[in-house]
Write a protein that holds these residues in place. Structure first.
Motif, PDB file in Angstrom:
ATOM      1  N   LEU A  56      47.096 -80.686  23.627  1.00  0.00           N
ATOM      2  CA  LEU A  56      47.870 -81.896  23.924  1.00  0.00           C
ATOM      3  C   LEU A  56      49.338 -81.689  23.555  1.00  0.00           C
ATOM      4  N   TYR A  57      49.552 -81.113  22.361  1.00  0.00           N
ATOM      5  CA  TYR A  57      50.930 -80.859  21.937  1.00  0.00           C
ATOM      6  C   TYR A  57      51.441 -79.538  22.483  1.00  0.00           C
ATOM      7  N   GLU A  58      50.596 -78.863  23.229  1.00  0.00           N
ATOM      8  CA  GLU A  58      50.942 -77.571  23.837  1.00  0.00           C
ATOM      9  C   GLU A  58      51.350 -76.557  22.789  1.00  0.00           C
ATOM     10  N   LEU A  59      50.662 -76.603  21.641  1.00  0.00           N
ATOM     11  CA  LEU A  59      51.034 -75.696  20.555  1.00  0.00           C
ATOM     12  C   LEU A  59      50.613 -74.272  20.851  1.00  0.00           C
ATOM     13  N   ASP A  60      49.745 -74.110  21.852  1.00  0.00           N
ATOM     14  CA  ASP A  60      49.324 -72.751  22.193  1.00  0.00           C
ATOM     15  C   ASP A  60      50.314 -72.076  23.129  1.00  0.00           C
ATOM     16  N   LYS A  61      51.283 -72.875  23.595  1.00  0.00           N
ATOM     17  CA  LYS A  61      52.255 -72.299  24.526  1.00  0.00           C
ATOM     18  C   LYS A  61      53.456 -71.735  23.749  1.00  0.00           C
ATOM     19  N   PRO A  62      54.244 -70.889  24.426  1.00  0.00           N
ATOM     20  CA  PRO A  62      55.457 -70.376  23.751  1.00  0.00           C
ATOM     21  C   PRO A  62      56.443 -71.502  23.433  1.00  0.00           C
ATOM     22  N   LEU A  63      57.335 -71.196  22.501  1.00  0.00           N
ATOM     23  CA  LEU A  63      58.247 -72.208  21.955  1.00  0.00           C
ATOM     24  C   LEU A  63      59.096 -72.882  23.028  1.00  0.00           C
ATOM     25  N   HIS A  64      59.634 -72.088  23.980  1.00  0.00           N
ATOM     26  CA  HIS A  64      60.549 -72.699  24.944  1.00  0.00           C
ATOM     27  C   HIS A  64      59.815 -73.662  25.875  1.00  0.00           C
ATOM     28  N   GLN A  66      57.145 -75.459  24.902  1.00  0.00           N
ATOM     29  CA  GLN A  66      56.962 -76.650  24.048  1.00  0.00           C
ATOM     30  C   GLN A  66      58.209 -77.519  24.077  1.00  0.00           C
ATOM     31  N   TYR A  67      59.366 -76.857  23.929  1.00  0.00           N
ATOM     32  CA  TYR A  67      60.631 -77.596  23.902  1.00  0.00           C
ATOM     33  C   TYR A  67      60.845 -78.314  25.230  1.00  0.00           C
ATOM     34  N   TRP A  68      60.577 -77.585  26.310  1.00  0.00           N
ATOM     35  CA  TRP A  68      60.824 -78.147  27.640  1.00  0.00           C
ATOM     36  C   TRP A  68      59.959 -79.389  27.869  1.00  0.00           C
ATOM     37  N   SER A  69      58.685 -79.326  27.496  1.00  0.00           N
ATOM     38  CA  SER A  69      57.839 -80.493  27.779  1.00  0.00           C
ATOM     39  C   SER A  69      58.189 -81.648  26.834  1.00  0.00           C
ATOM     40  N   TRP A  70      58.630 -81.309  25.605  1.00  0.00           N
ATOM     41  CA  TRP A  70      59.082 -82.363  24.679  1.00  0.00           C
ATOM     42  C   TRP A  70      60.337 -83.037  25.240  1.00  0.00           C
TER      43      TRP A  70
END
Lengths: 324, 275
Positions: A56-64, A66-70
């Motif tokens: 849900l928080y996309e913590l398994d994805k790379p940092l950039h 995560q930032y983009w979806s946030w």
């Protein structure tokens, strides 16, 4: 003019992006992952559920990513859900408290303007007079007084010793039963101390600035010209000099916005005022991360807006700015 | 400026230096100066008003307020110096690099400064502390890491005006490295403004620490700090005025001392900065 405003707005975009990057960076400081907090409190949370939260928080994805979806989420006005027991959207919690904080800061800004500017002008015009010396001492002490201590002393003196003013909240318990006028008086009484305390910090700075400014303007050639053509001293000082000395004050007021907003944490907490500062304090104490992040972001955006308003008003007041 | 005006200015600076020196002595000699153990609880003597036994009264646990304030002086001195040291180091390095190299290096560092200045500093400090444990070390680091922007601007401005001077050209001609020019040739000339910023910065850091400790997110009890004695003052606001009055007065005098010293140094070291 429109062109100038558009230019300022475009200039703001990289700053806004930078603000979100820093907020995102602060968020990564959290010990462990944000999911730990929710799962640790709930012993029933299985490994599978943790994975789902992670997704849900996309913590398994790379940092950039995560930032983009946030970033996409916050640009829709979605600041997440509070960790507090009410589980309400952070944006709603902030919005219902924001008007209180902004009104109090606006009132204190008015006080700062109407007290500090005359003090600064008078002490510049009567340089080295007794008045100038006394205000210099006050300004010096004003820079050093911890505002929360001033709040305590005022509470002790006016609230407890004299019993003139209430020391907490915005309304009395019997507020509902009062007439409209009495309600207004009640509110005003509750606001006196918080507004004074929040204005205090800015008073010293602005009056000192105004004094220096005025002294500089008085030395300019056009003031000598005004005197030379035989204008009275009063017209020279209060019309020719004052108008020019007032211009930079607009910028200073814009720059004082972050200080005022930051200070709201202190006086809202002391006086138990249900504004954004108090919410921020409670969120920090409760480690309600989404709320902390939301308010940090809103605080920075408010500062940016304050600067924008200052820049635009300066351009309105001074044609030299918008042409160059 | 005539002699007497200069003397008057210096007198104020001497007063500031005196206050700062006194604080150093009190902090260093805290174990001997404090009449009581700052942690010694005396439940028979809770919230006693000032008397000859307890000059500044006692707190809600019967601890001697004067002794706690003397130990608190040590805390605020520590926080002031370490936090400001961090801010000065970050600010000086970034400002020196930005001013010396100019171009895109300068542009990106200064945009970063602009972005940092968008945050109300107190918000940024609180947000970071929400994610960390509130301890004295974290407080120092956070105050330092959020307070370097002014120093950067100052040092950058100095470097921009200094790097075109002849002595820098001379150093270049004899083949000195960039690092050598920055740190050995230009930096000493920017020392005056850095020292002033540091002195005024300590005052600011002490104010911030006391506000944080007052809110309960700074120095944690039972460690005494001026800020957390004031928290007790707020909790007992209707019965114990002495808990609110004295620690605040100590903060006020300390900050006045550093400010006087800082402005005095500015006037004495660098006449160009005079208003």
């Amino acid at each position: 003019m429109l062109k100038y405003i558009i230019k300022r707005l475009i200039f703001m975009i990289p700053l806004l992006l930078g603000i979100t990057v820093i907020c995102f960076g602060v968020m990564r400081l959290a010990p462990g992952s944000p999911t730990d907090l929710q799962t640790q409190m709930n012993p029933k949370a299985s490994v599978e559920m943790q994975e789902r939260l992670k997704a849900l928080y996309e913590l398994d994805k790379p940092l950039h990513i995560q930032y983009w979806s946030w970033l996409k989420k916050i640009s829709r006005g979605d600041l997440g859900t509070s960790f507090a027991s009410d589980h309400r959207p952070v944006a709603d919690k902030i919005l219902e408290r924001l008007p209180i904080t902004i009104s109090i800061n606006f009132l204190s800004l008015l006080i700062i303007i109407f007290v500090a500017i005359p003090i600064g002008v008078l002490s510049a015009v009567h340089q080295d007079s007794l008045f100038d010396k006394i205000t210099a001492v006050f300004v010096f002490i004003g820079f050093a007084v911890p505002t929360f201590w001033l709040a305590l002393l005022l509470m002790i003196f006016f609230g407890i010793h004299l019993g003139w003013l209430p020391i907490s909240g915005l309304r009395s318990l019997n507020y509902e039963y009062l007439s409209a006028w009495a309600q207004f008086v009640d509110l005003a009484k509750h606001l006196v101390l918080p507004v004074l305390v929040s204005a205090f910090g800015g008073l010293a700075g602005l009056s000192r600035y105004m004094r220096a400014n005025m002294l500089e303007v008085i030395r300019q050639d056009y003031i000598m010209t005004a005197r030379a053509k035989g204008l009275s001293e009063r017209v020279v000082i209060y019309i020719h000099a004052l108008r020019n000395a007032l211009l930079p004050v607009i910028t200073i007021l814009g720059l004082s916005v972050p200080g005022l907003i930051g200070g709201s944490v202190i006086f809202e907490t002391i006086f138990a005022i249900p504004g954004m500062g108090q919410l921020f304090y409670m969120a920090v104490m409760a480690r309600d991360y989404p709320t902390v992040m939301g308010i940090l972001l809103i605080g920075a955006i408010l500062t940016l807006l304050g600067n924008l308003i200052a820049d635009v008003s300066y351009a309105v007041a001074d044609p030299r700015i918008r042409i160059s | 400026m005539n002699f007497w005006q200069t003397f008057y200015k210096n007198k104020l600076m001497v007063a500031g230096a005196g206050i700062v020196l006194l604080l150093f002595i009190v902090s260093l000699l805290a174990p001997w100066l404090a009449p009581y153990d700052p942690g010694q609880i005396d439940l028979q003597n809770v919230l006693a008003p000032p008397s000859w036994q307890h000059l500044f009264g006692t707190d809600q646990l019967g601890r001697d307020v004067l002794s706690r304030m003397i130990w608190g002086a040590q805390i605020s001195l520590k926080v002031g110096f370490v936090a400001t040291g961090i801010a000065i180091i970050i600010g000086t390095i970034l400002g020196a690099v930005a001013g010396f190299y100019g171009g895109w290096v300068d542009a990106s560092i200064m945009r970063f400064v602009d972005i940092m200045l968008c945050f109300p500093t107190f918000f940024l400090i609180l947000a970071v502390i929400a994610f960390l444990e509130p301890s004295i070390w974290n407080i120092m680091i956070v105050i330092g890491v959020t307070g370097w922007m002014g120093v950067t601007r100052l040092v950058r401005a100095d470097f921009i005006s200094l790097k075109e001077r002849d002595f820098v050209q001379a150093a270049r001609v004899i083949g000195a490295s960039d690092a050598r020019i920055i740190f050995l040739h230009i930096l000493p000339n920017a020392f005056a403004s850095i020292l002033v910023a540091a002195t005024l910065g300590i005052a600011g850091a002490i104010l911030t620490e006391s506000a944080l400790s007052f809110l309960g997110i700074g120095v944690q009890p039972p460690t005494p700090s001026w800020g957390n004695i004031l928290t007790a003052g707020k909790d007992n606001i209707d019965i114990a005025w002495w808990l609110s009055l004295y620690p605040g007065l100590a903060i006020l005098i300390t900050v006045v001392g550093y400010n006087l010293l800082g402005e005095g140094i500015r006037d004495a070291l660098d006449p160009r900065l005079k208003k």
